[in-house]
Enzyme design. Structure first.
Site, PDB file in Angstrom:
ATOM      1  N   ARG A  81      -9.597  -4.032  -0.022  1.00 42.32           N
ATOM      2  CA  ARG A  81      -9.091  -4.356   1.298  1.00 42.32           C
ATOM      3  C   ARG A  81      -9.311  -5.803   1.386  1.00 42.32           C
ATOM      4  O   ARG A  81      -9.799  -6.574   0.390  1.00 42.32           O
ATOM      5  CB  ARG A  81     -10.078  -3.596   2.259  1.00 42.32           C
ATOM      6  CG  ARG A  81     -11.268  -3.148   1.857  1.00 42.32           C
ATOM      7  CD  ARG A  81     -12.503  -4.394   1.732  1.00 42.32           C
ATOM      8  NE  ARG A  81     -12.370  -5.310   2.661  1.00 42.32           N
ATOM      9  CZ  ARG A  81     -12.683  -6.512   2.707  1.00 42.32           C
ATOM     10  NH1 ARG A  81     -13.225  -7.304   1.641  1.00 42.32           N
ATOM     11  NH2 ARG A  81     -12.692  -7.236   3.958  1.00 42.32           N
ATOM     12  N   GLY A  82      -8.978  -6.349   2.517  1.00 43.16           N
ATOM     13  CA  GLY A  82      -8.733  -7.680   2.703  1.00 43.16           C
ATOM     14  C   GLY A  82      -7.189  -8.210   2.449  1.00 43.16           C
ATOM     15  O   GLY A  82      -6.667  -7.766   1.394  1.00 43.16           O
ATOM     16  N   ALA A  83      -6.736  -8.878   3.430  1.00 41.05           N
ATOM     17  CA  ALA A  83      -5.343  -9.305   3.292  1.00 41.05           C
ATOM     18  C   ALA A  83      -4.685  -9.660   1.843  1.00 41.05           C
ATOM     19  O   ALA A  83      -3.914  -9.063   1.426  1.00 41.05           O
ATOM     20  CB  ALA A  83      -4.894 -10.013   4.394  1.00 41.05           C
ATOM     21  N   ARG A 124      -0.821   0.075   4.341  1.00 37.47           N
ATOM     22  CA  ARG A 124      -1.684  -0.704   5.334  1.00 37.47           C
ATOM     23  C   ARG A 124      -0.759  -1.471   6.195  1.00 37.47           C
ATOM     24  O   ARG A 124       0.089  -2.273   5.508  1.00 37.47           O
ATOM     25  CB  ARG A 124      -2.920  -1.292   4.999  1.00 37.47           C
ATOM     26  CG  ARG A 124      -4.274  -0.347   4.409  1.00 37.47           C
ATOM     27  CD  ARG A 124      -5.250  -1.113   4.451  1.00 37.47           C
ATOM     28  NE  ARG A 124      -5.953  -1.272   5.700  1.00 37.47           N
ATOM     29  CZ  ARG A 124      -7.062  -1.992   6.035  1.00 37.47           C
ATOM     30  NH1 ARG A 124      -7.844  -2.318   4.929  1.00 37.47           N
ATOM     31  NH2 ARG A 124      -7.807  -1.891   7.001  1.00 37.47           N
ATOM     32  N   GLN A 229     -18.118  -4.051   6.862  1.00 35.43           N
ATOM     33  CA  GLN A 229     -17.817  -5.160   5.575  1.00 35.43           C
ATOM     34  C   GLN A 229     -18.750  -6.277   5.846  1.00 35.43           C
ATOM     35  O   GLN A 229     -18.998  -6.832   4.709  1.00 35.43           O
ATOM     36  CB  GLN A 229     -16.295  -5.481   6.083  1.00 35.43           C
ATOM     37  CG  GLN A 229     -15.243  -4.812   5.663  1.00 35.43           C
ATOM     38  CD  GLN A 229     -14.885  -3.861   6.879  1.00 35.43           C
ATOM     39  OE1 GLN A 229     -15.613  -3.695   7.801  1.00 35.43           O
ATOM     40  NE2 GLN A 229     -13.527  -3.535   6.877  1.00 35.43           N
ATOM     41  N   ASP A 270      -5.568 -11.423   8.919  1.00 32.32           N
ATOM     42  CA  ASP A 270      -4.668 -10.598   8.139  1.00 32.32           C
ATOM     43  C   ASP A 270      -2.920 -10.812   8.360  1.00 32.32           C
ATOM     44  O   ASP A 270      -2.353 -10.410   7.694  1.00 32.32           O
ATOM     45  CB  ASP A 270      -4.597  -9.228   8.695  1.00 32.32           C
ATOM     46  CG  ASP A 270      -6.005  -8.543   7.956  1.00 32.32           C
ATOM     47  OD1 ASP A 270      -7.004  -8.981   8.502  1.00 32.32           O
ATOM     48  OD2 ASP A 270      -5.594  -7.706   7.012  1.00 32.32           O
ATOM     49  N   ASN A 280      -7.041 -10.202  12.839  1.00 32.10           N
ATOM     50  CA  ASN A 280      -8.124 -10.237  12.170  1.00 32.10           C
ATOM     51  C   ASN A 280      -9.052  -8.939  12.481  1.00 32.10           C
ATOM     52  O   ASN A 280      -8.644  -8.203  13.449  1.00 32.10           O
ATOM     53  CB  ASN A 280      -9.038 -11.357  11.977  1.00 32.10           C
ATOM     54  CG  ASN A 280      -9.912 -11.399  10.797  1.00 32.10           C
ATOM     55  OD1 ASN A 280      -9.565 -11.292   9.703  1.00 32.10           O
ATOM     56  ND2 ASN A 280     -11.228 -11.801  10.917  1.00 32.10           N
ATOM     57  N   LYS A 281      -9.904  -8.812  11.647  1.00 37.22           N
ATOM     58  CA  LYS A 281     -10.945  -7.525  11.938  1.00 37.22           C
ATOM     59  C   LYS A 281     -11.302  -7.372  13.503  1.00 37.22           C
ATOM     60  O   LYS A 281     -11.749  -8.322  14.152  1.00 37.22           O
ATOM     61  CB  LYS A 281     -12.096  -7.574  10.913  1.00 37.22           C
ATOM     62  CG  LYS A 281     -13.134  -6.529  10.969  1.00 37.22           C
ATOM     63  CD  LYS A 281     -12.611  -5.249  11.010  1.00 37.22           C
ATOM     64  CE  LYS A 281     -11.762  -4.980   9.640  1.00 37.22           C
ATOM     65  NZ  LYS A 281     -11.010  -3.923   9.716  1.00 37.22           N
TER      66      LYS A 281
HETATM   67  O1  MRU Z   1     -10.070  -3.778   7.225  1.00 29.59           O
HETATM   68  P1  MRU Z   1     -10.241  -4.976   6.209  1.00 29.59           P
HETATM   69  O2  MRU Z   1     -11.595  -4.753   5.509  1.00 29.59           O
HETATM   70  O3  MRU Z   1      -8.778  -4.915   5.113  1.00 29.59           O
HETATM   71  O4  MRU Z   1     -10.195  -6.116   6.842  1.00 29.59           O
HETATM   72  C1  MRU Z   1     -10.264  -7.484   6.368  1.00 29.59           C
HETATM   73  C2  MRU Z   1     -10.230  -8.376   7.471  1.00 29.59           C
HETATM   74  O5  MRU Z   1     -10.155  -8.469   8.584  1.00 29.59           O
HETATM   75  C3  MRU Z   1     -10.365  -9.692   6.780  1.00 29.59           C
HETATM   76  O6  MRU Z   1     -10.942 -10.931   7.549  1.00 29.59           O
HETATM   77  C4  MRU Z   1      -8.918 -10.407   6.428  1.00 29.59           C
HETATM   78  O7  MRU Z   1      -8.038  -9.473   5.806  1.00 29.59           O
HETATM   79  C5  MRU Z   1      -8.948 -11.611   5.796  1.00 29.59           C
HETATM   80  S1  MRU Z   1      -9.465 -11.376   4.191  1.00 29.59           S
HETATM   81  C6  MRU Z   1      -9.491 -13.020   3.280  1.00 29.59           C
END
Ligand code: MRU
Length: 379
Positions: A81-83, A124, A229, A270, A280-281
């Site tokens: 996970r993470g963009a 996603r 996270q 993201d 973002n999250k």
């Molecule tokens: O749902 P996730 O864990 O994929 O969400 C991740 C985030 O919101 C991060 O802050 C974002 O992807 C930036 S990662 C460098």
């Protein structure tokens, strides 16, 4: 061809921060001097390996993937996970898909592969890095002559996307850290670290660089419900790197700011819209509102692969809605009565006016707006 879903378990002790008995595989260890020891994605021999982020910090488990649809599922299920990390993973997924379709029909593989590319893109919805990476691979797919084996070139392209991401993170680390004063406390949300990228991290890249320069004395990590996270990943990452970390429930963030304990909130993204609005999250928006109220500066750190100039503003960013169960249960146990419903948007949008700086590998945009984003992306 490898068997699907083989995995190797590395068990570590994560509950004793003073003396973590870390037994990471060599592939995950890079360089201790830059507090950069983790790599969540790896191409190993003929297949992809992903660090399973659903079970950290209790277990460090690399899973092996040889099939593109298993990779798409791993993205949906948050193994990775993470963009930026899901973009890189999708690029390697395209390599697996090409190998399979080319071996089945060397004349027609550029057509038969298309549904797999769409499956990766749809795994996603919010992070633009996913379609950014798949589109780069798609453009290369269109260039192959009939019956030429595409795998070596596609693999090299995926590895370049991976390497470029780490390089960008180092650059952003340096640029972002330059804005932080000595001995600062900072707060971060979710995990925008090595685990969310090819390595080093975006927000946590700035924090790594700032800590290396003695500018950061404490990292406060929002626990980040419902996937935790912040607790499971950011706190773990910081402990591995020996960077001091204090975990808070995100409801404590405004009170922490009121105590004067933090000077910057530092987050990843993201998707950044053309006017500088930042997805973002979920909970990032709350943090930005609280930061504005308390005079805490708000920094967004993201590579330009996260900027979506085709989306005018945050209202048009698709926000992933995940299952109610993720909120109603925790660690498999019910935490709400039967019959209660839940609403579970995985992301929110912070308006550009609440952002002090956006840090990219191409430079910094202060007080972002449409004109400044346009200028950045034209460079
Ligand atoms: O749902 P996730 O864990 O994929 O969400 C991740 C985030 O919101 C991060 O802050 C974002 O992807 C930036 S990662 C460098």
């Amino acid at each position: 061809m490898i068997a699907q879903n083989r995995f190797t378990t590395y068990t570590i002790n994560c509950v004793t921060p003073k003396k973590p008995e870390l037994n990471l595989p060599n592939s995950l260890i890079q360089d201790n001097k830059t507090h950069d020891s983790l790599r969540p994605i790896r191409w190993h021999n003929d297949h992809l390996q992903l660090l399973d982020q659903r079970i950290l910090p209790s277990l460090v488990q690399m899973r092996d993937y040889g099939d593109v649809l298993e990779v798409a599922k791993a993205i949906t299920d948050m193994v990775v996970r993470g963009a930026p990390a899901i973009g890189i993973t999708a690029a390697y997924g395209v390599v697996l898909a090409a190998r399979s379709h080319f071996s089945q029909d060397a004349s027609n593989w550029q057509q038969t592969i298309q549904p797999d590319l769409v499956a990766l893109e749809n795994s996603r919805p919010t992070a633009i890095n996913l379609s950014w990476a798949v589109n780069r691979m798609r453009a290369m797919i269109e260039t192959f002559q009939e019956k030429v084996d595409p795998v070596p070139q596609l693999l090299a392209a995926a590895q370049k996307i991976h390497a470029d991401d780490i390089t960008a993170n180092y650059k952003m680390g340096e640029l972002g850290a330059a804005h932080i004063s000595a001995d600062s406390g900072v707060i971060t949300h979710c995990n925008a670290g090595a685990l969310a990228t090819g390595g080093y991290g975006t927000a946590l890249g700035v924090i790594r660089a700032g800590f290396s320069q003695s500018k950061i004395s404490m990292v406060y990590a929002d626990e980040t419900r419902p996937w935790l996270q912040g607790a499971r990943l950011t706190a773990w990452e910081m402990v591995q790197e020996k960077i001091p970390v204090t975990l808070i429930a995100e409801g404590a963030a405004a009170y922490l700011m009121k105590q004067g304990k933090v000077s910057w909130a530092i987050v990843g993204s993201d998707r950044i819209a053309a006017n500088g609005d930042v997805a973002n999250k979920i909970g990032t928006y709350n943090l930005a509102v609280a930061a504005k109220r308390h005079g805490v500066k708000f920094m967004v750190v993201a590579p330009t692969s996260t900027v979506d100039m085709a989306t005018a503003d945050g209202e048009n960013i698709p926000i992933e809605l995940r299952s109610e169960d993720e909120v109603l249960r925790c660690g498999g146990n019910a935490i709400a009565p039967d019959g209660a419903r839940a609403w579970n948007p995985a992301f929110d949008v912070t308006p550009a006016e609440l952002v002090d700086i956006i840090v990219t590998e191409r430079g910094i945009v202060a007080n972002p707006d449409a004109g400044k984003m346009q200028e950045l992306m034209a460079n």
